[in-house]
Design a protein around this motif. Structure first.
Motif, PDB file in Angstrom:
ATOM      1  N   LEU A 307       0.828  -1.201   0.000  1.00 12.96           N
ATOM      2  CA  LEU A 307       0.000   0.000   0.000  1.00 12.96           C
ATOM      3  C   LEU A 307       0.867   1.257   0.000  1.00 12.96           C
ATOM      4  CD1 LEU A 307      -3.051   0.568   0.035  1.00 12.96           C
ATOM      5  CD2 LEU A 307      -2.905   0.764   2.527  1.00 12.96           C
ATOM      6  N   ASN A 308       1.921   1.251   0.792  1.00 12.71           N
ATOM      7  CA  ASN A 308       2.833   2.398   0.815  1.00 12.71           C
ATOM      8  C   ASN A 308       3.533   2.579  -0.529  1.00 12.71           C
ATOM      9  OD1 ASN A 308       2.206   2.959   3.478  1.00 12.71           O
ATOM     10  ND2 ASN A 308       3.921   1.779   4.298  1.00 12.71           N
ATOM     11  N   ARG A 309       3.821   1.464  -1.198  1.00 19.74           N
ATOM     12  CA  ARG A 309       4.441   1.546  -2.516  1.00 19.74           C
ATOM     13  C   ARG A 309       3.513   2.271  -3.497  1.00 19.74           C
ATOM     14  NH1 ARG A 309       3.893  -0.700  -7.318  1.00 19.74           N
ATOM     15  NH2 ARG A 309       5.727  -0.899  -8.675  1.00 19.74           N
ATOM     16  N   VAL A 310       2.221   2.033  -3.366  1.00 22.59           N
ATOM     17  CA  VAL A 310       1.251   2.691  -4.244  1.00 22.59           C
ATOM     18  C   VAL A 310       1.343   4.207  -4.093  1.00 22.59           C
ATOM     19  CG1 VAL A 310      -1.219   3.092  -4.564  1.00 22.59           C
ATOM     20  CG2 VAL A 310      -0.354   0.752  -4.383  1.00 22.59           C
ATOM     21  N   GLY A 322      -0.849   5.405  -9.649  1.00 24.12           N
ATOM     22  CA  GLY A 322      -1.112   4.944  -8.297  1.00 24.12           C
ATOM     23  C   GLY A 322      -2.464   4.267  -8.180  1.00 24.12           C
ATOM     24  N   LEU A 323      -3.482   4.845  -8.808  1.00 26.27           N
ATOM     25  CA  LEU A 323      -4.827   4.256  -8.755  1.00 26.27           C
ATOM     26  C   LEU A 323      -4.858   2.892  -9.438  1.00 26.27           C
ATOM     27  CD1 LEU A 323      -6.942   7.459  -9.434  1.00 26.27           C
ATOM     28  CD2 LEU A 323      -7.003   6.069  -7.353  1.00 26.27           C
ATOM     29  N   ASP A 331      -9.111  -4.339  -0.953  1.00 27.27           N
ATOM     30  CA  ASP A 331      -9.666  -3.100  -0.411  1.00 27.27           C
ATOM     31  C   ASP A 331      -9.997  -3.193   1.078  1.00 27.27           C
ATOM     32  OD1 ASP A 331     -11.932  -4.656  -0.364  1.00 27.27           O
ATOM     33  OD2 ASP A 331     -13.044  -3.489  -1.843  1.00 27.27           O
ATOM     34  N   SER A 332      -9.766  -4.360   1.697  1.00 26.94           N
ATOM     35  CA  SER A 332      -9.980  -4.477   3.137  1.00 26.94           C
ATOM     36  C   SER A 332      -8.721  -4.129   3.933  1.00 26.94           C
ATOM     37  CB  SER A 332     -10.422  -5.905   3.493  1.00 26.94           C
ATOM     38  OG  SER A 332      -9.383  -6.843   3.240  1.00 26.94           O
ATOM     39  N   PHE A 336      -6.668   1.555   3.394  1.00 22.71           N
ATOM     40  CA  PHE A 336      -6.912   1.502   1.951  1.00 22.71           C
ATOM     41  C   PHE A 336      -7.748   2.711   1.516  1.00 22.71           C
ATOM     42  CE2 PHE A 336      -9.182   0.424  -1.881  1.00 22.71           C
ATOM     43  CZ  PHE A 336      -8.295  -0.342  -2.632  1.00 22.71           C
ATOM     44  N   SER A 337      -8.804   2.994   2.277  1.00 20.86           N
ATOM     45  CA  SER A 337      -9.689   4.110   1.910  1.00 20.86           C
ATOM     46  C   SER A 337      -8.955   5.444   1.984  1.00 20.86           C
ATOM     47  CB  SER A 337     -10.911   4.134   2.830  1.00 20.86           C
ATOM     48  OG  SER A 337     -11.686   2.958   2.674  1.00 20.86           O
ATOM     49  N   ALA A 338      -8.078   5.581   2.973  1.00 21.16           N
ATOM     50  CA  ALA A 338      -7.332   6.837   3.098  1.00 21.16           C
ATOM     51  C   ALA A 338      -6.391   7.029   1.913  1.00 21.16           C
ATOM     52  CB  ALA A 338      -6.537   6.840   4.409  1.00 21.16           C
ATOM     53  N   VAL A 339      -5.736   5.968   1.485  1.00 26.44           N
ATOM     54  CA  VAL A 339      -4.850   6.053   0.321  1.00 26.44           C
ATOM     55  C   VAL A 339      -5.666   6.357  -0.931  1.00 26.44           C
ATOM     56  CG1 VAL A 339      -3.308   4.737  -1.189  1.00 26.44           C
ATOM     57  CG2 VAL A 339      -3.069   4.580   1.299  1.00 26.44           C
ATOM     58  N   ALA A 340      -6.810   5.677  -1.081  1.00 22.27           N
ATOM     59  CA  ALA A 340      -7.663   5.940  -2.243  1.00 22.27           C
ATOM     60  C   ALA A 340      -8.117   7.396  -2.262  1.00 22.27           C
ATOM     61  CB  ALA A 340      -8.871   5.000  -2.215  1.00 22.27           C
TER      62      ALA A 340
END
Length: 385
Positions: A307-310, A322-323, A331-332, A336-340
């Motif tokens: 996730l951090n790599r994204v 990134g998206l 997505d669990s 995840f939601s904060a990054v999105a």
């Protein structure tokens, strides 16, 4: 491909680029200049008879080796001096700290690594069951059962077989992370224990963990505002960072990496060093950050690292990249939601980003994080009215 004829002017013209590369890798400017000068001298000595195919790559390689050798020599000198200074005066010996030994005893061979780490965090680190559960991303009831089973197992064993270093490192890392997000004394204690471990056991991953702790701890004063609210990395006042801790952490990391036995803590420390090296958030070498995250994911397959790599990929190649990478993850995953939300804000979809920030706030594991996400959502909602 042929070789490049020797040309003194070409050699000199490459020096600034070579120095810039060394600095991005974590070298101090003055030390980098010295290493580049030594590489140039070596080039003048060898290139006329044996010119390289790639002059810049040759200079970077030779300069980096000179830098590592110089750093190793300087650290060895300091360690010799510190050992002399640390010799006790004649008389009764002071009592020794047995905390590190307790870490090893809790990491008993009869326990699985995860159970050993959980037991140590509870018995030695002083963390609550809830805090440990959050660190392991499992329900509190599950962690309570795991700790109880570990206690029963250890109670039936003789505590004369200490556990392995890897389990102790994992435990120290979790203790530090809990302290880094809350109790400052807990983080300092984890650093102190890791220093003791590094002095007792010669292993590059121990050095990597110590470097990682120092580099993160150096930013502690800038991570929160006077009112206790979180300050994102992009908004932190970098003049508040502890440059002495950063310098020490980078030096320790360079020596660890020079041993060519890469582990996850060294990879994480390399990422932290790149952030520490940048004078501003926008000046971060995001391409190298992504490359180090690739190494970290390869070593661990850790979903948080993925996730951090994204996030780093979005900074390097844009929000759409990134998206696209985010769509391949579960997505669990926590945050995840904060990054999105962050990526959609970067992409200009403020309404969707606001909804995702609000959703992420409901899943936050700390009050400070929840309040930060609520403010982000409110800010974007105000901007879209």
């Amino acid at each position: 491909m042929g070789t490049t004829p020797f040309d003194p002017a070409v050699v000199r013209s490459l020096a600034p680029d070579v120095l810039a590369i060394l600095v991005r890798r974590g070298a101090g400017f003055a030390a980098g200049e010295d290493a580049v000068q030594e590489a140039l001298v070596e080039a003048w000595r060898t290139w006329p008879d044996d010119p390289p195919r790639d002059p810049k790559a040759w200079l970077v390689t030779v300069a980096w080796r000179r830098l590592v050798d110089a750093t190793r020599s300087e650290v060895s000198r300091r360690e010799r001096e510190e050992r002399v200074d640390a010799r006790p005066a004649p008389g009764p010996a002071a009592s020794t700290d047995d905390s590190l030994q307790l870490y090893f005893l809790c990491a008993h061979p009869s326990l699985t690594p995860s159970s050993a780490a959980a037991l140590t965090l509870r018995a030695v680190g002083g963390l609550t069951t809830r805090q440990i559960a959050e660190a392991y991303l499992v329900p509190e009831a599950t962690m309570a059962q795991r700790i109880s089973r570990a206690k029963r197992t250890v109670s039936e064993q003789r505590l004369d077989r200490p556990g392995d270093v890897a389990t102790v490192l994992r435990t120290l890392y979790l203790v530090f992370n809990e302290g880094y997000s809350g109790d400052l004394d807990l983080a300092s204690e984890a650093i102190r224990m890791t220093r003791q471990l590094a002095a007792a056991v010669d292993h590059p991953e121990i050095s990597g963990l110590l470097a990682l702790m120092l580099l993160h701890h150096a930013r502690r004063d800038a991570r929160t505002a006077p009112d206790g609210s979180l300050v994102p990395l992009a908004e932190q006042d970098r003049t508040q960072w502890d440059t002495a801790a950063i310098t020490e952490g980078v030096a320790i990391l360079q020596l660890a990496l020079s041993r060519d036995r890469l582990g996850e803590f060294q990879a994480q420390a390399a990422i932290a060093a790149l952030h520490a090296d940048a004078r501003a958030f926008t000046a971060t070498d995001w391409v190298q950050v992504v490359e180090w995250y690739d190494e970290l994911v390869r070593l661990t397959q850790n979903p948080v690292a993925q996730l951090n790599r994204v996030v780093a990929l979005a900074q390097a190649d844009g929000a759409r990249a990134g998206l696209a990478a985010l769509a391949e993850l579960d997505d669990s995953l926590p945050r995840f939601s904060a990054v999105a939300a962050h990526l959609h804000e970067m992409d200009g979809d403020l309404a969707l980003a606001a909804r995702l920030y609000a959703e992420a706030a409901t899943k936050a594991t700390s009050t400070a994080e929840r309040d930060h996400l609520v403010r982000q959502a409110a800010r974007l909602n105000a901007a879209t009215r």
